[in-house]
Scaffold this active site. Structure first.
Site, PDB file in Angstrom:
ATOM      1  N   GLY A  98      11.357  -3.609   7.303  1.00  0.00           N
ATOM      2  CA  GLY A  98      10.451  -3.664   6.161  1.00  0.00           C
ATOM      3  C   GLY A  98       9.270  -2.749   6.341  1.00  0.00           C
ATOM      4  O   GLY A  98       9.414  -1.537   6.509  1.00  0.00           O
ATOM      5  N   TRP A 116       5.428  -1.418   4.660  1.00  0.00           N
ATOM      6  CA  TRP A 116       5.014  -0.999   3.324  1.00  0.00           C
ATOM      7  C   TRP A 116       6.023  -0.047   2.691  1.00  0.00           C
ATOM      8  O   TRP A 116       6.350  -0.166   1.514  1.00  0.00           O
ATOM      9  CB  TRP A 116       3.631  -0.355   3.396  1.00  0.00           C
ATOM     10  CG  TRP A 116       3.121   0.121   2.075  1.00  0.00           C
ATOM     11  CD1 TRP A 116       2.973   1.415   1.663  1.00  0.00           C
ATOM     12  CD2 TRP A 116       2.699  -0.693   0.971  1.00  0.00           C
ATOM     13  NE1 TRP A 116       2.479   1.450   0.384  1.00  0.00           N
ATOM     14  CE2 TRP A 116       2.295   0.169  -0.072  1.00  0.00           C
ATOM     15  CE3 TRP A 116       2.614  -2.081   0.766  1.00  0.00           C
ATOM     16  CZ2 TRP A 116       1.822  -0.294  -1.290  1.00  0.00           C
ATOM     17  CZ3 TRP A 116       2.136  -2.546  -0.453  1.00  0.00           C
ATOM     18  CH2 TRP A 116       1.750  -1.667  -1.464  1.00  0.00           C
ATOM     19  N   THR A 117       6.542   0.895   3.468  1.00  0.00           N
ATOM     20  CA  THR A 117       7.452   1.893   2.896  1.00  0.00           C
ATOM     21  C   THR A 117       8.920   1.509   2.999  1.00  0.00           C
ATOM     22  O   THR A 117       9.775   2.202   2.443  1.00  0.00           O
ATOM     23  CB  THR A 117       7.264   3.260   3.588  1.00  0.00           C
ATOM     24  OG1 THR A 117       7.534   3.115   4.992  1.00  0.00           O
ATOM     25  CG2 THR A 117       5.852   3.777   3.396  1.00  0.00           C
ATOM     26  N   ASP A 128       9.343  -8.098   7.792  1.00  0.00           N
ATOM     27  CA  ASP A 128       8.038  -7.678   7.276  1.00  0.00           C
ATOM     28  C   ASP A 128       8.212  -7.232   5.820  1.00  0.00           C
ATOM     29  O   ASP A 128       8.128  -6.056   5.493  1.00  0.00           O
ATOM     30  CB  ASP A 128       7.515  -6.536   8.152  1.00  0.00           C
ATOM     31  CG  ASP A 128       6.114  -6.086   7.773  1.00  0.00           C
ATOM     32  OD1 ASP A 128       5.534  -6.676   6.844  1.00  0.00           O
ATOM     33  OD2 ASP A 128       5.614  -5.139   8.397  1.00  0.00           O
ATOM     34  N   GLU A 135       6.984  -6.592   2.415  1.00  0.00           N
ATOM     35  CA  GLU A 135       5.704  -6.336   1.752  1.00  0.00           C
ATOM     36  C   GLU A 135       5.931  -5.886   0.299  1.00  0.00           C
ATOM     37  O   GLU A 135       6.150  -4.706   0.059  1.00  0.00           O
ATOM     38  CB  GLU A 135       4.934  -5.274   2.522  1.00  0.00           C
ATOM     39  CG  GLU A 135       4.593  -5.677   3.943  1.00  0.00           C
ATOM     40  CD  GLU A 135       3.751  -4.639   4.678  1.00  0.00           C
ATOM     41  OE1 GLU A 135       3.039  -3.842   4.022  1.00  0.00           O
ATOM     42  OE2 GLU A 135       3.804  -4.619   5.902  1.00  0.00           O
ATOM     43  N   TYR A 136       5.853  -6.818  -0.665  1.00  0.00           N
ATOM     44  CA  TYR A 136       5.612  -8.242  -0.529  1.00  0.00           C
ATOM     45  C   TYR A 136       6.525  -8.973  -1.498  1.00  0.00           C
ATOM     46  O   TYR A 136       6.787  -8.465  -2.596  1.00  0.00           O
ATOM     47  CB  TYR A 136       4.149  -8.578  -0.858  1.00  0.00           C
ATOM     48  CG  TYR A 136       3.184  -8.002   0.119  1.00  0.00           C
ATOM     49  CD1 TYR A 136       2.919  -8.665   1.322  1.00  0.00           C
ATOM     50  CD2 TYR A 136       2.548  -6.807  -0.136  1.00  0.00           C
ATOM     51  CE1 TYR A 136       2.009  -8.144   2.227  1.00  0.00           C
ATOM     52  CE2 TYR A 136       1.653  -6.271   0.779  1.00  0.00           C
ATOM     53  CZ  TYR A 136       1.397  -6.937   1.963  1.00  0.00           C
ATOM     54  OH  TYR A 136       0.523  -6.401   2.868  1.00  0.00           O
ATOM     55  N   MET A 148      -0.991 -10.636   8.748  1.00  0.00           N
ATOM     56  CA  MET A 148      -1.503  -9.265   8.793  1.00  0.00           C
ATOM     57  C   MET A 148      -2.972  -9.247   8.369  1.00  0.00           C
ATOM     58  O   MET A 148      -3.328  -8.844   7.243  1.00  0.00           O
ATOM     59  CB  MET A 148      -0.641  -8.365   7.921  1.00  0.00           C
ATOM     60  CG  MET A 148       0.782  -8.212   8.467  1.00  0.00           C
ATOM     61  SD  MET A 148       1.825  -7.105   7.499  1.00  0.00           S
ATOM     62  CE  MET A 148       2.219  -8.160   6.096  1.00  0.00           C
ATOM     63  N   TYR A 159      -5.630  -7.563   8.288  1.00  0.00           N
ATOM     64  CA  TYR A 159      -6.279  -6.259   8.227  1.00  0.00           C
ATOM     65  C   TYR A 159      -6.006  -5.654   6.855  1.00  0.00           C
ATOM     66  O   TYR A 159      -5.340  -6.289   6.029  1.00  0.00           O
ATOM     67  CB  TYR A 159      -5.798  -5.328   9.346  1.00  0.00           C
ATOM     68  CG  TYR A 159      -4.356  -5.496   9.775  1.00  0.00           C
ATOM     69  CD1 TYR A 159      -3.308  -5.041   8.989  1.00  0.00           C
ATOM     70  CD2 TYR A 159      -4.038  -6.107  10.984  1.00  0.00           C
ATOM     71  CE1 TYR A 159      -1.983  -5.184   9.388  1.00  0.00           C
ATOM     72  CE2 TYR A 159      -2.721  -6.262  11.393  1.00  0.00           C
ATOM     73  CZ  TYR A 159      -1.694  -5.796  10.598  1.00  0.00           C
ATOM     74  OH  TYR A 159      -0.385  -5.950  10.985  1.00  0.00           O
ATOM     75  N   ASP A 160      -6.551  -4.489   6.600  1.00  0.00           N
ATOM     76  CA  ASP A 160      -6.428  -3.839   5.280  1.00  0.00           C
ATOM     77  C   ASP A 160      -7.062  -4.675   4.168  1.00  0.00           C
ATOM     78  O   ASP A 160      -6.628  -4.615   3.008  1.00  0.00           O
ATOM     79  CB  ASP A 160      -4.964  -3.557   4.929  1.00  0.00           C
ATOM     80  CG  ASP A 160      -4.324  -2.556   5.875  1.00  0.00           C
ATOM     81  OD1 ASP A 160      -5.070  -1.791   6.517  1.00  0.00           O
ATOM     82  OD2 ASP A 160      -3.091  -2.542   5.975  1.00  0.00           O
TER      83      ASP A 160
END
Length: 407
Positions: free
Chosen positions: A124, A126-127, A167, A169-170, A238, A240-241
């Protein structure tokens, strides 16, 4: 009303930070899982020689690919298993299935040198999350994906991988691709099928399953938190961000809220409290720590530049998409007109160059140690680190140093 919400959030975070030490996680039970991207491994083979693996309990290899049929695949066979177009793959006869060079060989050597170390393969990010909604929408799709993980990563390389990390997202909210309401249930079903496949495959030590989840309290409702907890060994939050893409300068990963913050629940303490309020035990949750920072440009005014309008894209040198800690150190910002600041509430450092209008949020050894200690004092399962290739060794040392003081 906004002021009242902020005060409530501050009080809640303060109470969590000051929770009774009786819940403290023992150092020997504390997970330190560092994500290692395939691109970092490919670009910097020396990373394996420099890595202080004794300070890690897990490496999460990011990411396995998902092909157009919704099945697991290698991300880059040439760098991973030395299967390049111009020459045939070579396998070490003394280690069943392990290639003689490439990332998988280096991971295998790392495990040989550090027998305690476990390696999980993640899918997984983000990309790489676009295929999840489709493949998880049917029982056949979920089963085929689970079995393909075994076929591609476990059977060919016996003993190399010790588990899987998902992972997505999302779910529901989507990322680069739109999600659907059905994603909420399908994530739980997918994890159940992967868990069943791993349990059926293991003939010795149990294989692990973890899931990476969003930190935003609003995103928790897009999953079934207790279902996730039932299927996995740990839930990696996660944290962060928090302000990626925002147009006002703010911290990438604050530990607690700061006065005047319009998003007073956008911090680690609030996120971990929200997951627990949703029914997940603290001991099932791992706290995310970033090994990178984010920059804003076009910030004006004197002082420290915090909570000022700015461009989240940053500059060509100081990127808003992420600045690896090792690159930040190499760039020597203090010699380029930056001032360094420390926020006592958020327990994070930041940089500001008022002349150039550049503001940078990042983590250093002090803030990483504070977050590690927070996770341990709150009785959490451990910490996750994104990602090992972004460190020069300083931040991982800070994690390990914090834990060593507890023996």
């Amino acid at each position: 009303m906004a002021r009242r919400r902020h005060l409530i959030s501050v009080m809640a975070a303060s109470m969590l930070l000051a929770a009774a030490s009786a819940v403290t996680t023992r150092a020997e039970d504390f997970t330190v899982a560092g994500y290692l991207s395939w691109w970092s491994a490919a670009d910097r083979p020396e990373l394996f020689d420099d890595l202080a693996a004794d300070k890690l309990t897990h490496i999460i290899y990011a990411f396995g690919a998902i092909d157009e049929d919704g099945e697991a695949a290698l991300a880059d066979p040439c760098s991973e298993i030395d299967a390049c177009e111009d020459e045939p793959q070579r396998v070490d006869a003394s280690t069943t299935g392990i290639p003689v060079s490439g990332t998988f060989q280096r991971l295998h050597a790392l495990k040989q040198a550090h027998p305690h170390l476990k390696i999980l393969v993640a899918f997984g990010g983000w990309t790489g999350s676009a295929p999840f909604s489709s493949l998880a929408s049917t029982a056949d799709g979920r089963a085929r994906f689970a079995q393909s993980i075994l076929d591609v990563f476990f059977r060919p390389y016996p003993g190399l991988f010790d588990g899987v990390d998902i992972d997505w997202e999302y779910p529901v909210a989507g990322g680069l691709e739109e999600g659907t309401p059905a994603d909420r249930e399908n994530l739980s079903l997918l994890l159940a099928d992967i868990r069943e496949a791993l349990d059926g495959f293991s003939d010795g030590d149990a294989l692990e399953l973890t899931v990476a989840v969003a930190a935003s309290p609003g995103m928790i409702a897009l999953t079934y938190p207790q279902d996730l907890a039932d299927h996995v060994d740990r839930i990696n939050v996660m944290t962060y961000d928090y302000h990626a893409g925002a147009t006002v300068t703010n911290f990438n990963a604050p530990l607690a809220p700061i006065p005047g913050d319009p998003k007073s629940d956008a911090n680690i303490a609030a996120s971990m409290a929200a997951w627990q309020a949703a029914g997940v035990a603290a001991s099932k949750l791992a706290v995310g720590i970033p090994f990178y920072g984010r920059a804003f440009s076009q910030v004006s005014g004197s002082g420290d530049g915090l909570l000022r309008p700015g461009d989240p894209a940053g500059t060509d040198i100081w990127s808003g998409d992420g600045i690896a800690y090792r690159d930040l150190v190499t760039a020597r910002p203090l010699q380029q007109g930056f001032q360094v600041f420390w926020n006592e509430q958020a327990e994070v450092p930041y940089l500001y160059n008022a002349v150039e209008g550049v503001w940078i949020s990042y983590d250093n050894a002090r803030s990483v140690a504070a977050k590690t200690e927070f996770a341990r004092r709150q009785g959490h399962a451990g910490v996750i680190l994104w990602e090992l290739g972004s460190d020069d060794g300083t931040l991982l040392d800070a994690v390990g140093g914090t834990l060593s003081k507890t023996h």
